[in-house]
Design a protein around this motif. Structure first.
Motif, mmCIF file in Angstrom:
data_model
loop_
_atom_site.group_PDB
_atom_site.id
_atom_site.type_symbol
_atom_site.label_atom_id
_atom_site.label_comp_id
_atom_site.label_asym_id
_atom_site.label_seq_id
_atom_site.Cartn_x
_atom_site.Cartn_y
_atom_site.Cartn_z
ATOM 1 N N SER A 210 1.509 -2.842 -7.301
ATOM 2 C CA SER A 210 0.103 -2.564 -6.832
ATOM 3 C C SER A 210 -0.244 -1.063 -6.417
ATOM 4 N N GLY A 211 -0.937 -0.239 -6.930
ATOM 5 C CA GLY A 211 -1.198 0.900 -6.416
ATOM 6 C C GLY A 211 -1.895 0.794 -4.895
ATOM 7 N N GLN A 212 -2.103 -0.067 -4.496
ATOM 8 C CA GLN A 212 -2.669 -0.195 -3.070
ATOM 9 C C GLN A 212 -1.386 -0.225 -1.978
ATOM 10 N N ARG A 213 -0.127 -0.154 -2.391
ATOM 11 C CA ARG A 213 0.909 -0.210 -1.358
ATOM 12 C C ARG A 213 0.942 1.041 -0.505
ATOM 13 N N TYR A 214 1.671 0.801 0.583
ATOM 14 C CA TYR A 214 1.962 1.999 1.505
ATOM 15 C C TYR A 214 3.330 2.243 1.351
ATOM 16 N N GLY A 215 3.387 3.725 0.954
ATOM 17 C CA GLY A 215 4.625 4.237 0.307
ATOM 18 C C GLY A 215 5.129 3.918 -0.942
ATOM 19 N N ALA A 216 6.345 3.858 -1.225
ATOM 20 C CA ALA A 216 6.789 4.058 -2.697
ATOM 21 C C ALA A 216 6.793 2.506 -3.159
ATOM 22 N N ASP A 217 6.925 1.378 -2.289
ATOM 23 C CA ASP A 217 7.051 0.065 -2.935
ATOM 24 C C ASP A 217 6.982 -0.948 -1.804
ATOM 25 N N TYR A 218 6.932 -2.105 -2.009
ATOM 26 C CA TYR A 218 6.749 -3.264 -1.181
ATOM 27 C C TYR A 218 7.675 -4.558 -1.299
ATOM 28 N N ARG A 219 7.513 -5.514 -0.329
ATOM 29 C CA ARG A 219 8.388 -6.889 -0.767
ATOM 30 C C ARG A 219 7.520 -7.857 -0.952
ATOM 31 N N TYR A 220 7.986 -8.720 -1.595
ATOM 32 C CA TYR A 220 7.129 -10.087 -1.899
ATOM 33 C C TYR A 220 8.095 -11.204 -2.130
ATOM 34 N N ALA A 221 7.702 -12.371 -1.884
ATOM 35 C CA ALA A 221 8.633 -13.640 -1.625
ATOM 36 C C ALA A 221 7.788 -14.999 -2.046
ATOM 37 N N ASP A 222 8.033 -15.798 -2.295
ATOM 38 C CA ASP A 222 7.557 -17.189 -2.687
ATOM 39 C C ASP A 222 7.228 -17.705 -1.449
ATOM 40 N N GLY A 253 -3.429 -13.244 -6.601
ATOM 41 C CA GLY A 253 -2.202 -14.086 -6.744
ATOM 42 C C GLY A 253 -1.481 -14.014 -5.434
ATOM 43 N N TYR A 254 -1.861 -13.275 -4.281
ATOM 44 C CA TYR A 254 -0.980 -12.982 -3.146
ATOM 45 C C TYR A 254 -1.672 -14.112 -2.200
ATOM 46 N N ASN A 255 -0.792 -14.309 -1.098
ATOM 47 C CA ASN A 255 -1.100 -15.271 -0.254
ATOM 48 C C ASN A 255 -2.367 -15.378 0.641
ATOM 49 N N ASN A 256 -2.860 -16.688 0.707
ATOM 50 C CA ASN A 256 -4.391 -16.649 1.602
ATOM 51 C C ASN A 256 -4.107 -16.827 3.099
ATOM 52 N N ALA A 257 -2.819 -17.340 3.485
ATOM 53 C CA ALA A 257 -2.627 -17.448 4.984
ATOM 54 C C ALA A 257 -1.044 -16.822 5.203
ATOM 55 N N THR A 258 -0.853 -15.792 5.111
ATOM 56 C CA THR A 258 0.382 -15.122 5.551
ATOM 57 C C THR A 258 0.605 -14.992 6.727
ATOM 58 N N PRO A 259 1.589 -15.748 7.467
ATOM 59 C CA PRO A 259 1.894 -15.558 8.897
ATOM 60 C C PRO A 259 2.614 -14.392 9.239
ATOM 61 N N TYR A 260 1.880 -13.853 10.238
ATOM 62 C CA TYR A 260 2.620 -12.309 10.780
ATOM 63 C C TYR A 260 3.134 -12.812 12.314
ATOM 64 N N LEU A 261 4.202 -12.580 12.791
ATOM 65 C CA LEU A 261 4.744 -13.068 13.957
ATOM 66 C C LEU A 261 4.749 -11.588 14.938
ATOM 67 N N VAL A 262 4.296 -11.781 15.900
ATOM 68 C CA VAL A 262 4.408 -10.613 16.947
ATOM 69 C C VAL A 262 5.180 -11.061 17.999
ATOM 70 N N ALA A 263 6.359 -10.239 18.372
ATOM 71 C CA ALA A 263 7.291 -10.883 19.492
ATOM 72 C C ALA A 263 6.857 -10.009 21.008
ATOM 73 N N GLY A 308 0.414 -18.525 -3.180
ATOM 74 C CA GLY A 308 0.293 -17.129 -3.605
ATOM 75 C C GLY A 308 1.821 -16.462 -3.021
ATOM 76 N N LEU A 309 1.942 -15.429 -3.294
ATOM 77 C CA LEU A 309 3.218 -14.615 -2.928
ATOM 78 C C LEU A 309 3.060 -14.217 -1.494
ATOM 79 N N VAL A 310 3.816 -14.122 -0.658
ATOM 80 C CA VAL A 310 3.763 -13.362 0.651
ATOM 81 C C VAL A 310 4.260 -12.120 0.458
ATOM 82 N N ILE A 311 3.596 -11.152 1.239
ATOM 83 C CA ILE A 311 3.674 -9.463 0.883
ATOM 84 C C ILE A 311 4.256 -9.075 2.323
ATOM 85 N N ALA A 312 5.125 -8.174 2.480
ATOM 86 C CA ALA A 312 5.645 -7.373 3.604
ATOM 87 C C ALA A 312 5.524 -5.805 3.089
ATOM 88 N N ASP A 313 4.602 -5.033 3.533
ATOM 89 C CA ASP A 313 4.592 -3.688 3.403
ATOM 90 C C ASP A 313 4.738 -2.951 4.363
#
Length: 321
Positions: A210-222, A253-263, A308-313
């Motif tokens: 995706s051209g919407q990424r921050y920086g050079a790339d991003y991570r994805y997982a099922d 195709g990305y996730n509609n409810a991605t969980p972000y955890l804040v410590a 959908g795929l979970v994204i970490a950018d």
């Protein structure tokens, strides 16, 4: 009659995500509109990550007993502002007077945010709170008023309204005042490619799709029924209140409810984001009290009932107070 056609530009300049709903600049009730303040409401509808603005249609069109529009903007579950009216709206009723807001016609005196949560078994999401603060601060600055001109409907109502529920309005006003005071706040960004600051298992693959990424790339997982968190490590300079923003590329195709955890200082807090939409920009997850020190502060989990795929950018922390 005055209008606030400038609202979209002012909110976007403040970093608020905006959706303009149809011909909102010309959608209004007849009568006077000369606002001096902002009024906070909740809709009494139950919103969610997958149904973020259930009251939107009612706020635009009204009810059988009260014609629309019913506010100037609706704030959805993700903190997105849906602009509904640039003029008078049926949201405030009669003002009994509160702080510097005088008694009189509340629909003339105030710009209304309808924050979409039920207020009985559900409280405002962190994203709604943060977006409401930013928007209120920006609008009051435009109006030349201070934070005392922001009120809750329960403070001005003459008919026993309870909204917005579960919020200390004095604290909320103080948070608005802090944003209006200016100054340079501590802020830092951690990308998935930031050396020594991002850790993830081999299940998190690398993409440049995706051209919407921050920086050079991003991570994805099922998505899976196990945590497998991708962590962002941040050296927080002092215990305090911080705004947490996230960046992701959006795709159907990305996730509609991605969980972000804040410590936080009181344990991990979870915020869900719909990564199918509003990508390629910073999105506020909320404000949190974080402890000082160098540790994993924000994570993206694969454990979700969403599809959908979970994204970490990338993530961003900014000190608020």
């Amino acid at each position: 009659m005055a209008t606030v056609g400038w609202l979209a530009d002012v909110l976007r300049a403040a970093g608020v995500q905006v959706v303009e709903e149809g011909d909102w600049r010309n959608r209004m009730r007849p009568g006077d509109f000369d606002p001096i303040g902002v009024l906070w409401h909740h809709t009494a509808s139950t919103s969610s990550a997958t149904n973020p603005h259930p009251a939107l249609g009612i706020c635009i069109n009204g009810r059988s007993d009260l014609p629309g529009p019913l506010c100037q903007a609706l704030v959805d579950y993700h903190g997105v502002f849906h602009l509904i009216s640039a003029g008078r709206a049926n949201h405030a009723g009669t003002s009994g007077g509160s702080g510097p807001i005088p008694a009189g016609d509340g629909n003339t005196l105030m710009i209304g945010w309808e924050i979409d949560y039920n207020g009985v078994s559900q409280e405002m999401t962190p994203a709604q709170y943060e977006a409401s603060l930013r928007a209120t601060a920006a609008v009051l600055t435009r109006l030349g008023r201070d934070a005392s001109y922001a009120r809750g409907h329960r403070e001005t109502s003459t008919t026993g309204k309870i909204d917005p529920s579960f919020i200390d309005l004095d604290v909320m006003r103080a948070d608005v005042a802090a944003r209006m005071s200016g100054g340079t706040a501590w802020s830092t960004i951690v990308d998935n490619a930031t050396s020594g600051r991002f850790t993830a298992s081999a299940n998190w693959r690398v993409s440049t799709y995706s051209g919407q990424r921050y920086g050079a790339d991003y991570r994805y997982a099922d998505p899976v029924a196990s945590s497998d968190v991708a962590w962002y490590r941040v050296n927080v300079p002092a215990t305090g209140t911080y705004r947490v923003d996230a960046w992701w590329p959006a795709n159907a195709g990305y996730n509609n409810a991605t969980p972000y955890l804040v410590a936080t200082t009181t344990g991990n807090k979870t915020v869900y984001a719909d990564q199918r939409a509003t990508g390629g920009q910073w999105r506020a997850l909320g404000t949190f009290t974080l402890p000082a020190g160098d540790a994993n502060r924000v994570g993206v989990s694969r454990w979700t009932t969403g599809t959908g795929l979970v994204i970490a950018d990338a993530i961003r922390l900014t000190r608020v107070s």
